[in-house]
Scaffold this motif. Structure first.
Motif, short mmCIF file in Angstrom:
data_model
loop_
_atom_site.label_atom_id
_atom_site.label_comp_id
_atom_site.label_asym_id
_atom_site.label_seq_id
_atom_site.Cartn_x
_atom_site.Cartn_y
_atom_site.Cartn_z
N THR A 1 2.23 -14.38 59.70
CA THR A 1 2.81 -13.47 60.43
C THR A 1 3.75 -14.04 61.48
O THR A 1 4.56 -13.59 62.18
CB THR A 1 1.93 -12.54 61.40
OG1 THR A 1 0.97 -13.41 61.92
CG2 THR A 1 0.92 -11.76 60.34
N SER A 2 3.47 -15.30 61.75
CA SER A 2 4.51 -15.95 62.90
C SER A 2 5.84 -16.54 62.45
O SER A 2 6.59 -17.07 63.12
CB SER A 2 3.46 -17.04 63.53
OG SER A 2 3.56 -18.28 62.70
N TYR B 1 9.66 -12.32 60.11
CA TYR B 1 8.23 -11.75 59.56
C TYR B 1 8.61 -10.03 59.44
O TYR B 1 8.29 -9.53 58.14
CB TYR B 1 7.32 -12.16 60.06
CG TYR B 1 5.98 -11.27 59.76
CD1 TYR B 1 5.23 -11.61 58.56
CD2 TYR B 1 5.39 -10.13 60.45
CE1 TYR B 1 4.31 -11.03 58.08
CE2 TYR B 1 4.36 -9.39 60.20
CZ TYR B 1 3.78 -9.74 58.63
OH TYR B 1 2.61 -8.96 58.39
N ARG B 2 8.97 -9.49 60.48
CA ARG B 2 8.64 -8.01 60.39
C ARG B 2 9.99 -7.64 59.51
O ARG B 2 9.60 -6.37 58.81
CB ARG B 2 8.92 -7.32 61.92
CG ARG B 2 7.88 -7.57 62.96
CD ARG B 2 8.07 -7.08 63.88
NE ARG B 2 8.01 -5.49 64.06
CZ ARG B 2 7.06 -4.72 63.89
NH1 ARG B 2 5.78 -5.02 63.89
NH2 ARG B 2 7.37 -3.28 63.75
N LEU B 3 11.17 -8.16 59.58
CA LEU B 3 12.14 -7.52 58.80
C LEU B 3 11.83 -7.87 57.19
O LEU B 3 11.78 -6.95 56.31
CB LEU B 3 13.38 -8.53 58.78
CG LEU B 3 14.52 -8.37 57.94
CD1 LEU B 3 15.16 -6.78 58.30
CD2 LEU B 3 15.45 -9.38 57.86
N MET C 1 8.79 -7.64 55.87
CA MET C 1 7.72 -6.90 55.82
C MET C 1 8.18 -5.70 55.51
O MET C 1 7.85 -4.81 54.66
CB MET C 1 6.72 -6.93 56.96
CG MET C 1 5.28 -6.74 56.46
SD MET C 1 4.49 -7.77 55.24
CE MET C 1 3.74 -6.38 54.24
N TRP C 2 9.27 -5.24 56.45
CA TRP C 2 9.99 -3.72 56.14
C TRP C 2 10.42 -3.83 54.70
O TRP C 2 10.49 -2.67 54.07
CB TRP C 2 10.80 -3.47 57.47
CG TRP C 2 9.90 -2.90 58.40
CD1 TRP C 2 9.73 -3.47 59.59
CD2 TRP C 2 9.36 -1.55 58.50
NE1 TRP C 2 9.25 -2.42 60.43
CE2 TRP C 2 8.89 -1.39 59.53
CE3 TRP C 2 9.47 -0.50 57.49
CZ2 TRP C 2 8.38 -0.31 60.05
CZ3 TRP C 2 8.81 0.57 57.89
CH2 TRP C 2 8.29 0.99 59.20
N ARG D 1 -4.57 -12.27 63.21
CA ARG D 1 -3.45 -12.29 63.54
C ARG D 1 -3.05 -13.20 64.74
O ARG D 1 -2.44 -13.97 64.94
CB ARG D 1 -2.86 -10.91 64.05
CG ARG D 1 -2.54 -10.02 63.01
CD ARG D 1 -1.54 -9.06 63.39
NE ARG D 1 -1.19 -8.09 62.25
CZ ARG D 1 -1.50 -6.91 62.23
NH1 ARG D 1 -1.86 -6.39 63.44
NH2 ARG D 1 -1.03 -6.20 61.27
N TRP E 1 1.46 2.97 58.57
CA TRP E 1 2.08 1.98 58.88
C TRP E 1 2.55 1.84 60.35
O TRP E 1 2.04 2.63 61.18
CB TRP E 1 3.57 1.72 58.13
CG TRP E 1 4.50 3.09 58.87
CD1 TRP E 1 5.04 3.13 60.00
CD2 TRP E 1 4.74 4.06 58.06
NE1 TRP E 1 5.72 4.19 60.00
CE2 TRP E 1 5.55 4.99 58.98
CE3 TRP E 1 4.32 4.71 56.80
CZ2 TRP E 1 6.06 6.46 58.65
CZ3 TRP E 1 4.81 5.87 56.61
CH2 TRP E 1 5.85 6.90 57.28
#
Lengths: 315, 325
Positions: free
Chosen positions: A121-122, A126-128, A130-131, B8, B325
């Motif tokens: 996750t780091s 990562y967020r992009l 995942m989306w 996490r 989500w």
């Protein structure tokens, strides 16, 4: 009496709980009702399939004489012989085996690698990333735009479309990523200290620990390919490339619908002999297409409960 | 959930903090990406797949607003605004499609939702492990059959010369054709859907049941609760979170009446009650090549579906459940 009971609870708690729980258990009649309902539910599920199996092994005359049979009367394998001598069926069987084997292999390759990557996750972005994976669960372009895209990619009427549709399922990917999260970091850590790269860690440390989840997801993908009907219906017009389920439809359903005054919208296989053939061809076809599922079932069962719970509890 | 957070945190620790300590400052973004290059290589094929097969088709949605001419191509075809949507919304067919889709979904919800819950509750009372496992093995098997196969079995039960009709005739009654009769078709769809999936759907409830603290039952028993009271005050509250999630989710997918099942059972005689949005899109889109109208209908369904799902997720959050989500 109430106070007496409460008092003894404190004095001889264990003893009383034991006696109480025996008293408190379902009375016998409740047990009987429960078992009867469950047996009935089991039979409602099981008997129709047993009936089809019995029909598939009987001569057509025997079927019309006794449609409710549970054991085959006047045993014959004619229907199965017929299936194996029907080229359209055998060819579609081959197409589906190809799609299932190659498809599931690619499914697992992509899902595993991406899930492992996205378990970190780091990493920047990562967020992009995942989306990009999650959004397709929410928005779809629908049938026609997908059809037009496949057409421009030259995938219409190609058996590869059976492999490529649903190559990665976001749900399975997330399930697997969550599994990777549950692997103790110390294992990867020590491999990293020994100088292993990310790829080596995935191959030598993570994958060997992930066999149950890979088996679960592989079986989900495999059953998905085996049962896939609409990819073939939507995107393949050439009946020599039809997957098994589309051909099955024309044998099992269209033939029955003809006799019922309705018409199915699916293209019909031109099988002269099938039109005149009896109920047992249909029954045998049903069993024929079920056997692979039946063979995979013990393996499925071993893993899928765990898999579902994994997905449900941690997803 | 706790486990997830813990992981996490550990991920962060492992990937960011030790390195930062060594270098004594923030690494540049480029260096950070380079350090994880193999991770990106692993993710890349899947991202490429989603971009081509999930995002690229979205471009094709423009034909819902265009007069699509195959020879001029998607981009060169002239815009017509909302013309196709007007055609769709003002057609006689449209209200019927929506009604069929929603009605079948709602019936499925009302009749289908309680069945797995009750089944799981009954199964939970069984002490014989072999019996329990046997019933489960049998009841979730149909989940793994395709709808083509299962529709074949349904025809074998309900068709004109099927099991039920044989019994009716045997009792001196008249033949009923359940599959071509508009009065019975929706009931057949809902009933067979329940029959195929209730065993599988119960798994998640059984999992939830097994995680209920036995001490709660003990406490209820000490308070004098009998079996039914225990189910009411302990078991059902224990199932409530799962039930809430599944209920809200299925409300979010109300426009999905299930192409696969309906298509297999559908026939010309029952289109009036059995034609749903998805079967209609297939028929006019691929069989009649009315691409623009089919795309418009599909887009309408997609937008409503998206709104419903996002709303469902919002409701789940407000209920304090874990959202999707």
């Amino acid at each position: 009496m109430r106070t007496g009971d409460a008092g003894s609870d404190f004095v001889e708690a264990a003893e009383v709980t034991k006696r109480r729980s025996r008293l408190d258990r379902n009375p016998l009649y409740a047990d009987i009702v429960i078992y009867v309902i469950l047996v009935l539910l089991g039979l409602i599920t099981l008997l129709p399939m047993v009936n089809v199996l019995a029909k598939s092994l009987s001569e057509s005359g025997a079927i019309s004489a006794n449609p409710l049979m549970l054991i085959p009367s006047s045993f014959t394998l004619d229907a199965y012989q017929y299936i194996f001598e029907t080229p359209v069926l055998m060819r579609s069987f081959g197409v589906t085996v190809f799609a299932t084997v190659v498809g599931t292999g690619l499914n697992l390759l992509l899902t595993t690698t991406a899930a492992y990557g996205l378990s970190k996750t780091s990493i920047p972005g990562y967020r992009l990333l995942m989306w990009i994976v999650i959004l397709p669960m929410l928005i779809g372009a629908g049938l026609i735009p997908t059809y037009l895209l496949l057409k421009s990619l030259g995938l219409i009427n190609s058996i590869w479309v059976l492999v490529f549709m649903g190559l990665v399922s976001p749900f399975n990917l997330i399930l697997m990523r969550n599994f990777f999260w549950s692997i103790p970091n110390e294992l990867e850590e020590s491999a990293r200290i020994d100088g292993a790269s990310d790829l080596k860690i995935l191959w030598h440390v993570v994958l060997p620990l992930s066999k149950p989840v890979i088996a679960t997801i592989g079986l989900f993908y495999g059953v998905g390919h085996w049962n896939d009907f609409f990819t073939g219906l939507f995107f393949i017009n050439d009946n020599s490339k039809w997957p098994l389920q589309v051909v099955l439809r024309s044998i099992i359903i269209d033939q029955s619908m003809l006799g019922m005054g309705g018409q199915g919208a699916a293209p019909t296989v031109d099988l002269q002999r099938l039109v005149v053939s009896a109920d047992n061809i249909r029954a045998a076809t049903i069993i024929f297409a079920t056997i692979p599922i039946l063979l995979a079932y013990p393996f499925l069962q071993r893993y899928f409960v765990k898999g579902i719970i994994l997905g449900a509890v941690k997803g | 959930m706790g486990l997830l957070e813990e992981n996490r945190r550990r991920q962060r620790q492992r990937f960011v903090e030790p390195q930062a300590a060594v270098v004594g400052g923030k690494r540049s973004l480029g260096a950070e990406i380079w350090r994880h290059r193999w991770i990106y290589v692993l993710i890349l094929p899947t991202i490429a797949y989603f971009i081509v097969f999930a995002y690229l088709p979205l471009v094709g949605l423009q034909i819902a607003f265009k007069d699509f001419q195959v020879f001029r191509g998607m981009w060169e075809s002239p815009w017509v605004g909302f013309e196709h949507f007007q055609t769709v919304f003002s057609s006689e067919k449209f209200p019927q499609l929506i009604r069929n889709t929603v009605v079948i979904s709602l019936y499925r919800l009302v009749f289908g939702f309680p069945v797995p819950v009750l089944f799981a509750l009954l199964l939970n009372e069984v002490r014989h492990l072999m019996f329990k496992r046997g019933v489960q093995t049998v009841t979730y098997f149909p989940h793994f059959l395709s709808w083509v196969i299962f529709a074949g079995i349904v025809i074998n039960i309900l068709g004109p010369s099927g099991i039920v009709n044989t019994l009716i005739m045997g009792a001196g009654g008249d033949r009923v054709n359940f599959l071509t009769n508009p009065d019975t078709f929706q009931a057949v769809v809902v009933g067979t859907g329940i029959l195929k999936e209730f065993g599988w759907a119960a798994i998640i409830y059984l999992a939830a049941l097994s995680s209920i603290d036995p001490q709660l039952y003990e406490a209820a028993r000490v308070d004098g609760a009998r079996k039914l009271r225990q189910i009411w005050h302990v078991t059902l509250p224990g199932l409530r979170p799962v039930m809430a999630v599944l209920l809200v989710l299925s409300l979010g997918t109300i426009l999905d009446a299930g192409f696969d099942q309906i298509f297999q059972l559908q026939n010309g005689a029952v289109l009036e009650v059995g034609d749903i949005i998805d079967t209609y899109v297939y028929r006019i889109g691929l069989l009649e090549a009315q691409y623009e109208v089919a795309t418009a209908v599909g887009l309408f369904k997609g937008i409503v579906g998206l709104v419903l799902i996002v709303t469902a997720n919002y409701i789940l959050r407000r209920l304090g459940q874990r959202s999707i989500w």
